[in-house]
Motif scaffolding. Structure first.
Motif, PDB file in Angstrom:
ATOM      1  N   ALA A 184       0.825  -1.212   0.000  1.00  0.00           N
ATOM      2  CA  ALA A 184       0.000   0.000   0.000  1.00  0.00           C
ATOM      3  C   ALA A 184       0.861   1.264   0.000  1.00  0.00           C
ATOM      4  N   GLU A 185       2.064   1.204   0.534  1.00  0.00           N
ATOM      5  CA  GLU A 185       2.894   2.406   0.621  1.00  0.00           C
ATOM      6  C   GLU A 185       3.447   2.852  -0.743  1.00  0.00           C
ATOM      7  N   GLU A 186       3.303   1.983  -1.765  1.00  0.00           N
ATOM      8  CA  GLU A 186       3.952   2.270  -3.038  1.00  0.00           C
ATOM      9  C   GLU A 186       3.267   3.361  -3.858  1.00  0.00           C
ATOM     10  N   SER A 187       1.966   3.484  -3.749  1.00  0.00           N
ATOM     11  CA  SER A 187       1.270   4.506  -4.537  1.00  0.00           C
ATOM     12  C   SER A 187      -0.116   4.751  -3.958  1.00  0.00           C
ATOM     13  N   ASN A 188      -0.700   5.857  -4.369  1.00  0.00           N
ATOM     14  CA  ASN A 188      -2.061   6.160  -3.923  1.00  0.00           C
ATOM     15  C   ASN A 188      -3.041   5.099  -4.421  1.00  0.00           C
ATOM     16  N   LEU A 189      -2.806   4.638  -5.674  1.00  0.00           N
ATOM     17  CA  LEU A 189      -3.684   3.619  -6.254  1.00  0.00           C
ATOM     18  C   LEU A 189      -3.685   2.362  -5.392  1.00  0.00           C
ATOM     19  N   MET A 211       1.248  -8.965   1.411  1.00  0.00           N
ATOM     20  CA  MET A 211       2.292  -8.120   2.013  1.00  0.00           C
ATOM     21  C   MET A 211       1.917  -6.642   1.930  1.00  0.00           C
ATOM     22  N   SER A 212       0.651  -6.350   1.748  1.00  0.00           N
ATOM     23  CA  SER A 212       0.228  -4.957   1.520  1.00  0.00           C
ATOM     24  C   SER A 212       0.710  -3.992   2.594  1.00  0.00           C
ATOM     25  N   PHE A 213       0.861  -4.479   3.823  1.00  0.00           N
ATOM     26  CA  PHE A 213       1.209  -3.596   4.949  1.00  0.00           C
ATOM     27  C   PHE A 213       2.706  -3.617   5.245  1.00  0.00           C
ATOM     28  N   TRP A 214       3.494  -4.249   4.372  1.00  0.00           N
ATOM     29  CA  TRP A 214       4.955  -4.237   4.542  1.00  0.00           C
ATOM     30  C   TRP A 214       5.500  -2.905   4.031  1.00  0.00           C
ATOM     31  N   THR A 215       6.736  -2.618   4.436  1.00  0.00           N
ATOM     32  CA  THR A 215       7.453  -1.463   3.897  1.00  0.00           C
ATOM     33  C   THR A 215       8.728  -1.967   3.218  1.00  0.00           C
ATOM     34  N   GLN A 216       9.366  -1.092   2.487  1.00  0.00           N
ATOM     35  CA  GLN A 216      10.618  -1.485   1.827  1.00  0.00           C
ATOM     36  C   GLN A 216      11.667  -1.929   2.842  1.00  0.00           C
TER      37      GLN A 216
END
Ligand code: SF4
Length: 331
Positions: A184-189, A211-216
Protein backbone atom coordinates in the motif's frame (compact mmCIF):
# COMPACT_ATOMS: atom_id res chain seq x y z
CA UNK A 1 -13.55 -1.90 5.62
CA UNK A 2 -9.94 -1.37 6.68
CA UNK A 3 -8.93 2.20 7.47
CA UNK A 4 -5.76 4.27 7.17
CA UNK A 5 -5.34 3.86 10.95
CA UNK A 6 -5.46 0.08 10.53
CA UNK A 7 -2.77 0.31 7.88
CA UNK A 8 -0.56 2.47 10.11
CA UNK A 9 -1.00 -0.04 12.90
CA UNK A 10 -0.09 -3.03 10.70
CA UNK A 11 2.86 -1.12 9.24
CA UNK A 12 4.18 -0.49 12.75
CA UNK A 13 4.20 -4.19 13.72
CA UNK A 14 7.53 -5.98 14.10
CA UNK A 15 8.64 -7.94 11.06
CA UNK A 16 8.03 -11.28 12.74
CA UNK A 17 4.34 -10.49 13.22
CA UNK A 18 4.07 -9.18 9.67
CA UNK A 19 5.39 -12.51 8.42
CA UNK A 20 2.78 -14.37 10.50
CA UNK A 21 0.01 -12.16 9.17
CA UNK A 22 1.24 -12.65 5.61
CA UNK A 23 1.23 -16.42 6.13
CA UNK A 24 -2.35 -16.17 7.44
CA UNK A 25 -3.40 -14.16 4.38
CA UNK A 26 -1.83 -16.65 1.97
CA UNK A 27 -3.36 -19.60 3.83
CA UNK A 28 -6.83 -18.03 3.75
CA UNK A 29 -6.56 -17.36 0.01
CA UNK A 30 -5.19 -20.78 -0.90
CA UNK A 31 -7.82 -22.49 1.27
CA UNK A 32 -10.49 -20.79 -0.83
CA UNK A 33 -9.16 -21.79 -4.28
CA UNK A 34 -6.73 -24.68 -3.74
CA UNK A 35 -2.98 -24.51 -4.20
CA UNK A 36 -3.10 -25.77 -7.80
CA UNK A 37 -5.43 -22.91 -8.72
CA UNK A 38 -3.18 -20.19 -7.25
CA UNK A 39 0.16 -18.79 -8.38
CA UNK A 40 2.75 -16.38 -7.05
CA UNK A 41 3.29 -13.42 -9.33
CA UNK A 42 7.08 -13.35 -9.55
CA UNK A 43 8.83 -10.40 -11.19
CA UNK A 44 12.34 -11.38 -10.08
CA UNK A 45 12.43 -8.21 -7.95
CA UNK A 46 13.20 -8.31 -4.24
CA UNK A 47 9.57 -7.94 -3.05
CA UNK A 48 8.27 -10.91 -5.01
CA UNK A 49 11.41 -12.89 -4.13
CA UNK A 50 10.41 -12.47 -0.47
CA UNK A 51 6.81 -13.43 -1.24
CA UNK A 52 7.88 -16.53 -3.15
CA UNK A 53 10.13 -17.55 -0.25
CA UNK A 54 7.27 -17.27 2.24
CA UNK A 55 4.73 -18.97 -0.05
CA UNK A 56 7.03 -21.87 -0.96
CA UNK A 57 7.87 -22.52 2.68
CA UNK A 58 4.12 -23.10 3.07
CA UNK A 59 3.40 -24.73 -0.30
CA UNK A 60 6.66 -26.00 -1.89
CA UNK A 61 4.95 -26.79 -5.21
CA UNK A 62 3.03 -23.58 -5.70
CA UNK A 63 3.56 -22.27 -9.21
CA UNK A 64 5.28 -18.94 -9.84
CA UNK A 65 4.58 -16.89 -12.96
CA UNK A 66 7.01 -14.45 -14.55
CA UNK A 67 5.68 -12.08 -17.20
CA UNK A 68 8.64 -11.54 -19.50
CA UNK A 69 7.94 -8.08 -20.89
CA UNK A 70 11.47 -7.71 -22.25
CA UNK A 71 11.69 -4.61 -20.07
CA UNK A 72 13.47 -6.19 -17.12
CA UNK A 73 17.15 -5.85 -16.38
CA UNK A 74 19.11 -8.74 -17.92
CA UNK A 75 20.22 -9.67 -14.39
CA UNK A 76 16.57 -10.08 -13.34
CA UNK A 77 15.83 -12.40 -16.26
CA UNK A 78 18.88 -14.48 -15.36
CA UNK A 79 17.85 -14.61 -11.69
CA UNK A 80 14.33 -15.81 -12.50
CA UNK A 81 15.82 -18.77 -14.37
CA UNK A 82 17.50 -19.99 -11.16
CA UNK A 83 14.08 -20.94 -9.74
CA UNK A 84 12.14 -24.14 -10.40
CA UNK A 85 8.48 -24.26 -11.33
CA UNK A 86 8.30 -20.76 -12.83
CA UNK A 87 5.99 -20.40 -15.80
CA UNK A 88 7.12 -17.66 -18.19
CA UNK A 89 4.47 -15.81 -20.19
CA UNK A 90 4.89 -13.06 -22.78
CA UNK A 91 2.87 -10.04 -23.88
CA UNK A 92 1.46 -10.05 -27.42
CA UNK A 93 3.21 -6.75 -28.27
CA UNK A 94 6.61 -5.20 -27.69
CA UNK A 95 7.11 -2.03 -25.65
CA UNK A 96 7.95 -0.17 -28.84
CA UNK A 97 4.66 -1.24 -30.43
CA UNK A 98 2.71 -0.29 -27.32
CA UNK A 99 4.10 3.24 -27.07
CA UNK A 100 3.77 3.72 -30.83
CA UNK A 101 0.10 2.76 -30.67
CA UNK A 102 -0.93 4.32 -27.35
CA UNK A 103 1.74 6.64 -25.99
CA UNK A 104 4.57 6.97 -23.51
CA UNK A 105 4.12 5.94 -19.85
CA UNK A 106 5.23 9.10 -18.04
CA UNK A 107 4.35 10.95 -14.80
CA UNK A 108 1.99 8.37 -13.22
CA UNK A 109 -0.80 5.97 -14.14
CA UNK A 110 -3.65 8.24 -13.09
CA UNK A 111 -2.30 11.27 -14.91
CA UNK A 112 -1.39 9.26 -18.02
CA UNK A 113 -4.86 7.68 -18.11
CA UNK A 114 -6.63 11.03 -18.03
CA UNK A 115 -4.20 12.70 -20.42
CA UNK A 116 -4.56 9.90 -22.97
CA UNK A 117 -8.30 10.44 -23.22
CA UNK A 118 -7.97 14.23 -23.06
CA UNK A 119 -5.41 14.17 -25.90
CA UNK A 120 -7.91 12.06 -27.86
CA UNK A 121 -10.57 14.74 -27.28
CA UNK A 122 -12.83 12.79 -24.88
CA UNK A 123 -15.11 15.33 -23.22
CA UNK A 124 -15.02 13.91 -19.69
CA UNK A 125 -11.24 13.90 -19.75
CA UNK A 126 -10.98 17.36 -21.33
CA UNK A 127 -13.36 18.73 -18.71
CA UNK A 128 -11.21 17.22 -16.04
CA UNK A 129 -7.95 18.47 -17.52
CA UNK A 130 -9.38 21.94 -18.07
CA UNK A 131 -10.60 22.03 -14.49
CA UNK A 132 -14.27 22.21 -15.44
CA UNK A 133 -14.96 18.89 -13.80
CA UNK A 134 -12.86 18.48 -10.71
CA UNK A 135 -14.96 15.47 -9.80
CA UNK A 136 -12.64 12.63 -10.66
CA UNK A 137 -13.74 9.32 -9.26
CA UNK A 138 -12.19 6.23 -7.72
CA UNK A 139 -8.68 5.35 -8.59
CA UNK A 140 -8.07 8.43 -10.71
CA UNK A 141 -9.13 10.92 -8.07
CA UNK A 142 -5.64 12.29 -7.46
CA UNK A 143 -5.07 13.63 -10.96
CA UNK A 144 -3.23 16.93 -10.63
CA UNK A 145 -5.24 19.01 -13.08
CA UNK A 146 -3.34 22.29 -12.96
CA UNK A 147 0.13 20.85 -13.05
CA UNK A 148 -0.29 18.58 -16.06
CA UNK A 149 -2.62 20.68 -18.21
CA UNK A 150 0.34 21.73 -20.40
CA UNK A 151 0.82 18.14 -21.51
CA UNK A 152 -2.37 18.38 -23.55
CA UNK A 153 -0.47 20.25 -26.23
CA UNK A 154 2.76 18.25 -26.49
CA UNK A 155 3.76 16.48 -29.71
CA UNK A 156 3.67 12.94 -28.29
CA UNK A 157 0.95 10.81 -26.74
CA UNK A 158 0.88 9.92 -23.05
CA UNK A 159 -0.81 6.71 -21.94
CA UNK A 160 -1.27 4.17 -19.16
CA UNK A 161 -2.04 1.33 -21.61
CA UNK A 162 1.40 -0.22 -21.30
CA UNK A 163 0.82 -2.04 -17.98
CA UNK A 164 -2.43 -3.46 -19.27
CA UNK A 165 -0.90 -4.82 -22.48
CA UNK A 166 2.54 -5.80 -21.22
CA UNK A 167 1.67 -7.17 -17.78
CA UNK A 168 -2.03 -7.55 -17.02
CA UNK A 169 -3.15 -9.30 -20.22
CA UNK A 170 -0.42 -11.97 -20.11
CA UNK A 171 -1.14 -12.51 -16.40
CA UNK A 172 -4.89 -12.88 -17.07
CA UNK A 173 -4.12 -15.63 -19.56
CA UNK A 174 -2.94 -17.83 -16.65
CA UNK A 175 -6.53 -18.53 -15.51
CA UNK A 176 -5.43 -19.00 -11.90
CA UNK A 177 -5.67 -16.77 -8.84
CA UNK A 178 -2.67 -14.48 -8.27
CA UNK A 179 -0.75 -13.84 -5.07
CA UNK A 180 1.02 -10.52 -5.53
CA UNK A 181 3.77 -8.71 -3.57
CA UNK A 182 2.48 -5.14 -3.94
CA UNK A 183 2.38 -2.80 -0.93
CA UNK A 184 0.00 0.00 0.00
CA UNK A 185 2.89 2.41 0.62
CA UNK A 186 3.95 2.27 -3.04
CA UNK A 187 1.27 4.51 -4.54
CA UNK A 188 -2.06 6.16 -3.92
CA UNK A 189 -3.68 3.62 -6.25
CA UNK A 190 -2.40 0.69 -4.17
CA UNK A 191 -3.42 2.43 -0.95
CA UNK A 192 -6.96 2.96 -2.28
CA UNK A 193 -7.15 -0.68 -3.37
CA UNK A 194 -6.12 -1.85 0.11
CA UNK A 195 -8.64 0.48 1.78
CA UNK A 196 -11.36 -0.94 -0.46
CA UNK A 197 -10.51 -4.64 -0.24
CA UNK A 198 -7.83 -5.33 2.36
CA UNK A 199 -5.19 -7.97 1.59
CA UNK A 200 -7.39 -10.70 0.09
CA UNK A 201 -10.03 -9.93 -2.48
CA UNK A 202 -12.52 -12.73 -3.20
CA UNK A 203 -14.73 -10.89 -5.68
CA UNK A 204 -14.21 -8.60 -8.66
CA UNK A 205 -10.46 -8.56 -9.20
CA UNK A 206 -9.72 -11.72 -7.24
CA UNK A 207 -6.19 -11.54 -5.82
CA UNK A 208 -4.18 -11.90 -2.66
CA UNK A 209 -1.81 -9.06 -1.76
CA UNK A 210 -0.62 -10.56 1.51
CA UNK A 211 2.29 -8.12 2.01
CA UNK A 212 0.23 -4.96 1.52
CA UNK A 213 1.21 -3.60 4.95
CA UNK A 214 4.96 -4.24 4.54
CA UNK A 215 7.45 -1.46 3.90
CA UNK A 216 10.62 -1.49 1.83
CA UNK A 217 12.63 -1.66 5.04
CA UNK A 218 10.76 -4.86 5.99
CA UNK A 219 11.64 -6.43 2.65
CA UNK A 220 15.33 -5.58 3.03
CA UNK A 221 15.37 -6.81 6.62
CA UNK A 222 13.66 -10.11 5.67
CA UNK A 223 16.23 -10.70 2.94
CA UNK A 224 19.13 -9.94 5.28
CA UNK A 225 17.82 -12.02 8.20
CA UNK A 226 17.04 -15.00 5.96
CA UNK A 227 20.15 -14.60 3.82
CA UNK A 228 17.89 -14.76 0.79
CA UNK A 229 19.58 -14.56 -2.63
CA UNK A 230 18.34 -11.62 -4.73
CA UNK A 231 19.14 -10.49 -8.27
CA UNK A 232 22.69 -9.15 -8.61
CA UNK A 233 21.47 -5.82 -9.99
CA UNK A 234 20.56 -4.79 -6.41
CA UNK A 235 24.13 -5.19 -5.16
CA UNK A 236 24.39 -5.87 -1.43
CA UNK A 237 22.07 -4.91 1.40
CA UNK A 238 23.95 -2.66 3.84
CA UNK A 239 23.25 -0.30 6.70
CA UNK A 240 22.72 3.30 5.61
CA UNK A 241 25.76 5.40 6.59
CA UNK A 242 25.53 5.94 10.27
CA UNK A 243 21.76 6.44 10.08
CA UNK A 244 19.50 4.66 12.49
CA UNK A 245 15.76 4.83 12.79
CA UNK A 246 14.03 4.84 16.16
CA UNK A 247 13.65 1.06 16.21
CA UNK A 248 16.30 -0.38 14.02
CA UNK A 249 19.10 0.29 11.61
CA UNK A 250 17.97 1.59 8.23
CA UNK A 251 19.03 -0.61 5.32
CA UNK A 252 19.65 0.11 1.66
CA UNK A 253 21.00 -1.63 -1.43
CA UNK A 254 24.40 -0.77 -2.91
CA UNK A 255 23.03 -1.20 -6.46
CA UNK A 256 19.57 -0.44 -7.81
CA UNK A 257 16.96 0.33 -5.17
CA UNK A 258 14.14 -0.59 -7.54
CA UNK A 259 14.18 -2.73 -10.63
CA UNK A 260 10.87 -2.99 -12.50
CA UNK A 261 10.69 -2.02 -16.15
CA UNK A 262 13.89 -0.26 -17.12
CA UNK A 263 12.39 2.11 -19.69
CA UNK A 264 9.32 3.10 -17.66
CA UNK A 265 8.82 6.82 -17.10
CA UNK A 266 6.20 6.46 -14.36
CA UNK A 267 7.43 8.23 -11.23
CA UNK A 268 10.81 9.15 -12.76
CA UNK A 269 10.21 12.84 -11.93
CA UNK A 270 9.86 12.01 -8.22
CA UNK A 271 13.27 10.42 -7.76
CA UNK A 272 15.85 11.99 -5.51
CA UNK A 273 19.57 11.65 -6.11
CA UNK A 274 20.66 9.64 -9.12
CA UNK A 275 17.63 9.08 -11.37
CA UNK A 276 16.81 5.69 -12.92
CA UNK A 277 17.87 6.80 -16.41
CA UNK A 278 21.13 8.27 -15.14
CA UNK A 279 21.81 4.99 -13.36
CA UNK A 280 20.91 3.03 -16.50
CA UNK A 281 23.46 5.08 -18.45
CA UNK A 282 26.14 4.19 -15.91
CA UNK A 283 25.27 0.50 -15.51
CA UNK A 284 23.81 -0.51 -18.91
CA UNK A 285 24.95 2.12 -21.46
CA UNK A 286 23.70 0.24 -24.52
CA UNK A 287 20.18 -0.14 -23.08
CA UNK A 288 20.26 3.57 -22.13
CA UNK A 289 21.16 4.49 -25.69
CA UNK A 290 18.25 2.49 -27.11
CA UNK A 291 15.90 4.08 -24.61
CA UNK A 292 17.00 7.71 -24.95
CA UNK A 293 18.06 8.01 -28.59
CA UNK A 294 16.05 7.48 -31.79
CA UNK A 295 12.45 8.47 -32.38
CA UNK A 296 10.82 10.36 -35.23
CA UNK A 297 7.62 12.19 -36.17
CA UNK A 298 4.88 10.20 -37.89
CA UNK A 299 2.71 11.60 -40.67
CA UNK A 300 0.36 13.17 -38.08
CA UNK A 301 3.26 15.03 -36.50
CA UNK A 302 3.34 12.80 -33.42
CA UNK A 303 6.68 11.76 -31.91
CA UNK A 304 7.15 7.98 -31.80
CA UNK A 305 9.92 5.38 -31.43
CA UNK A 306 11.78 4.15 -34.53
CA UNK A 307 14.41 1.53 -35.40
CA UNK A 308 17.11 3.59 -33.73
CA UNK A 309 15.46 3.76 -30.33
CA UNK A 310 12.51 4.72 -28.17
CA UNK A 311 13.10 8.46 -28.48
CA UNK A 312 12.76 9.35 -24.81
CA UNK A 313 15.32 12.17 -25.09
CA UNK A 314 12.75 14.24 -26.96
CA UNK A 315 9.97 13.35 -24.49
CA UNK A 316 12.12 14.25 -21.48
CA UNK A 317 13.40 17.45 -23.08
CA UNK A 318 9.82 18.59 -23.66
CA UNK A 319 8.92 17.79 -20.04
CA UNK A 320 12.04 19.52 -18.75
CA UNK A 321 11.20 22.54 -20.91
CA UNK A 322 7.82 22.79 -19.15
CA UNK A 323 8.69 21.79 -15.59
CA UNK A 324 12.38 22.70 -15.27
CA UNK A 325 15.69 21.17 -16.34
CA UNK A 326 15.86 18.71 -13.47
CA UNK A 327 12.32 17.35 -13.82
CA UNK A 328 13.61 14.14 -15.38
CA UNK A 329 17.37 13.66 -15.27
CA UNK A 330 18.71 11.27 -17.85
CA UNK A 331 22.30 12.31 -18.68
S1 SF4 B 1 5.64 -0.53 -15.29
FE1 SF4 B 1 5.81 0.99 -16.93
S2 SF4 B 1 6.99 0.03 -18.60
FE2 SF4 B 1 6.33 -1.60 -17.18
S3 SF4 B 1 4.49 -2.40 -18.09
FE3 SF4 B 1 3.85 -0.80 -16.63
S4 SF4 B 1 3.77 1.13 -17.77
FE4 SF4 B 1 4.88 -0.40 -19.01
Amino acid sequence: MPTREDLKYYQSLPLELKVYKTIDNIREFVREYGVDECYVSFSGGKDSTVLLDIARKMYPNIEAVFVNTGLEYPEIQKFVKTFDNVRIVYPKKTFRQVISEWGYPIIGKETAHNLFYAQKGKKWALDMVNGESKQASGEFSRFNIEKYKSLLNVDFRVSDACCRVMKKSPAHSIKKMPIIATMAEESNLRLQQWLAKGCNSFDGNIASKPMSFWTQQDVLRYIKINNLPIASVYGDIVEKDGQTSLFDTELCTTGCSRTGCIYCGFGAHLEKGEGRFQRLKRTHPRLWEYCIEGGEYDTDGLWKPNDKGLGLRHVFDVLNGIYGDDFIRYE
